[in-house]
Scaffold this active site. Sequence first.
Site, mmCIF file in Angstrom:
data_model
loop_
_atom_site.group_PDB
_atom_site.id
_atom_site.type_symbol
_atom_site.label_atom_id
_atom_site.label_comp_id
_atom_site.label_asym_id
_atom_site.label_seq_id
_atom_site.Cartn_x
_atom_site.Cartn_y
_atom_site.Cartn_z
ATOM 1 N N GLU A 1 -25.946 7.962 36.700
ATOM 2 C CA GLU A 1 -26.147 9.360 36.517
ATOM 3 C C GLU A 1 -26.007 10.042 38.188
ATOM 4 O O GLU A 1 -26.418 9.280 39.001
ATOM 5 C CB GLU A 1 -27.466 9.846 36.255
ATOM 6 C CG GLU A 1 -27.896 11.200 36.227
ATOM 7 C CD GLU A 1 -29.086 11.638 35.482
ATOM 8 O OE1 GLU A 1 -29.989 10.620 35.614
ATOM 9 O OE2 GLU A 1 -29.518 12.847 34.867
ATOM 10 N N CYS B 13 -29.258 10.419 30.704
ATOM 11 C CA CYS B 13 -30.575 10.070 31.273
ATOM 12 C C CYS B 13 -31.813 10.475 30.239
ATOM 13 O O CYS B 13 -31.654 9.859 29.462
ATOM 14 C CB CYS B 13 -30.882 10.774 32.579
ATOM 15 S SG CYS B 13 -32.417 10.099 33.255
ATOM 16 N N LYS C 197 -25.334 17.180 30.246
ATOM 17 C CA LYS C 197 -26.647 16.686 29.904
ATOM 18 C C LYS C 197 -27.334 17.683 29.191
ATOM 19 O O LYS C 197 -27.639 18.671 29.350
ATOM 20 C CB LYS C 197 -27.581 16.433 31.205
ATOM 21 C CG LYS C 197 -28.937 15.761 31.186
ATOM 22 C CD LYS C 197 -29.463 15.592 32.538
ATOM 23 C CE LYS C 197 -30.789 14.741 32.540
ATOM 24 N NZ LYS C 197 -31.317 14.334 33.890
#
Lengths: 378, 378
Positions: free
Chosen positions: A119, A232, A195
């Site tokens: 990430e 994530c 994300k």
Amino acid sequence: MSACEFESVEKCLESHLPEAELTEVQRILFGKETKKLDLPASAVEAASERDFELKGYRFDAVQEQLRPPRRIRVGLIQHRIVLPTDAPILDQITAMHNRIGELVEVAAMCGVNIICFQETWTMPFAFCTREKDPWTEFAESAEEGNTTRFCQELAKKYNMVVVSPILEREELHSTLWNTAVVISNSGNVLGKSRKNHIPRIGDFNESTYYMEGDTGHTVFQTQFGKIAVNICYGRHHPLNWFMYSINGAEIIFNPSATVGALSEPMWSIEARNAAIANHCFTCAINRVGTEHFKSEFTSAHHDFGHFYGSSYVAAPDGSRTPGLSRTRDGLLVVEMDLNLNRQISDKWSFKMTGRYAEYAEELTKAVRHDFKPKIVKE
Amino acid sequence: MSACEFESVEKCLESHLPEAELTEVQRILFGKETKKLDLPASAVEAASERDFELKGYRFDAVQEQLRPPRRIRVGLIQHRIVLPTDAPILDQITAMHNRIGELVEVAAMCGVNIICFQETWTMPFAFCTREKDPWTEFAESAEEGNTTRFCQELAKKYNMVVVSPILEREELHSTLWNTAVVISNSGNVLGKSRKNHIPRIGDFNESTYYMEGDTGHTVFQTQFGKIAVNICYGRHHPLNWFMYSINGAEIIFNPSATVGALSEPMWSIEARNAAIANHCFTCAINRVGTEHFKSEFTSAHHDFGHFYGSSYVAAPDGSRTPGLSRTRDGLLVVEMDLNLNRQISDKWSFKMTGRYAEYAEELTKAVRHDFKPKIVKE
């Protein structure tokens, strides 16, 4: 022994358990054995020279009568930041590009078809600081930024799909995003995946910097299979993995940056559960090391804690590779026969027994503010 | 070493790893340590006499200023069948009642407030045979059957909530169901929860006997907390756990009957992932031993394989208790402070960051036969 020094559970078990018991423990903890891949000596040597761990494993599938095997190789890269966090920004980015270049070259020697980085790989994970300056300067255009151009070169040079998670700046709307850029092995930008779930926990209030993604659950059809990127914190949300799978993902990457006592025991559970529940492969990638920041931030810290690495790949049959180390840069090369997904799906049939239409109804009701839960009392 | 003889991963690690490394391995594999419970000597002695394993652990929570602790004890029972599968049915049921009576008495001595038995606990897991005769004779009314009456007596006698998973016969509609009967500590039947997802895998085509449950995701408000029952195969379906949680469940029981190389590595992953993802406690219960059937069934078997026990409890912070053994009858007593659920939820906030309204929309579209997946191609 400090938590930062302990190298890995897998190595510890191998060092201490008698062979017969080791076999049982590994079977129960990690599932069907993933065989080691034979990697070229030149790659092993280069990894050693460049001071990173190189490991290779293989997930097999049964040979079918009508479909040829669909064997491909993915590469997962975990790494420390290269320069201190107060070095000039362009120097930090360039140093990271160079480091990744070294690792990707070895991945190419190992025949990797799809590579994924951690990430926001071009920068320290500075979101704990709550400072905007200078960290937002790391943000780049997903389509035209230097980092994307760098990755396009890698993709073309090595005929490799590159998944490049960065801090994205969208000039048009003056917005920042946490975004994975997906670059085809042709070198073209195939698209991007933002994300979906943004943490607000401890020092990790990332919504200080960027909001929930608006790219939904896009799946990218590459020459080597259909892939998706669950960035994530999205790994804590089973619906997120599920929806990528419902859109056809055969491999879901989970580039992450995670530390700490609460997170680490979950690390080996969540991506693996997603592989099982969705009949697909999942690739969990975490950064490594401790990143120090000049200014003290919340709770009198100058660092976040130890990013514990431990990147791994999980398969739909519940098996998983050993992880990379908790302490070193590393490249994990994993060969998988994508036919395994359908084989396991045909065996377990979670998609057929899932009753999704009923969940769609229930969930639609449940999200209303006047939802009445189904609670029975005496 | 045969897979049936290996007692447990946890014991094996304790026997072989040096202390400092054991601590690290346990932390990473199992999360924050669950302290051992002090159980009464009389209970320990009774368990030994009655030849079953007795283990006790405790999950703590932080002491809050405004809420008192909500400490309760749950009991999980795993056991073998008592008589051979060709003994007269009533004898088999009675023997099982007697065995469970012995275990529940010890649970009462340990202060258990809510007890849960394994899936269809009054009978061998005969659904592999595909024979209807004599197995459907084990089915009983959930409200008025002998087994429910037996459990009502236990509930009253010990002031204990009893979760009793049985094969249910609903006379009215001539239907069979795989059902957990929930009995209040007052002795009243609080309600029932039917198995939502029915396996069709290998010898386990249970839809030969009963279909998908129609009780949705009911939660039972008991004196000791809000509980739900996700029976067996439902543990593979993250949406099933999720929907019980959305309806308010603080503890979700997962009474199961599972065997085999594919299932065992998933066992420690799925219930634990559900505890993490839903900020609740989960209790996974599996039966023990190998059950032999007189008639040969699919693939020339007379048995299903080894039910590997390993019942355990997982907490919302990612920690878990050690499991009961893979080979013996057992009672696992676990004290938990239910305040931990909200504490972890306030810390991680998965429910707030879950974007459920968007998933409700996406899922509603995805279940249509003309759904167009979001796939990007070059």
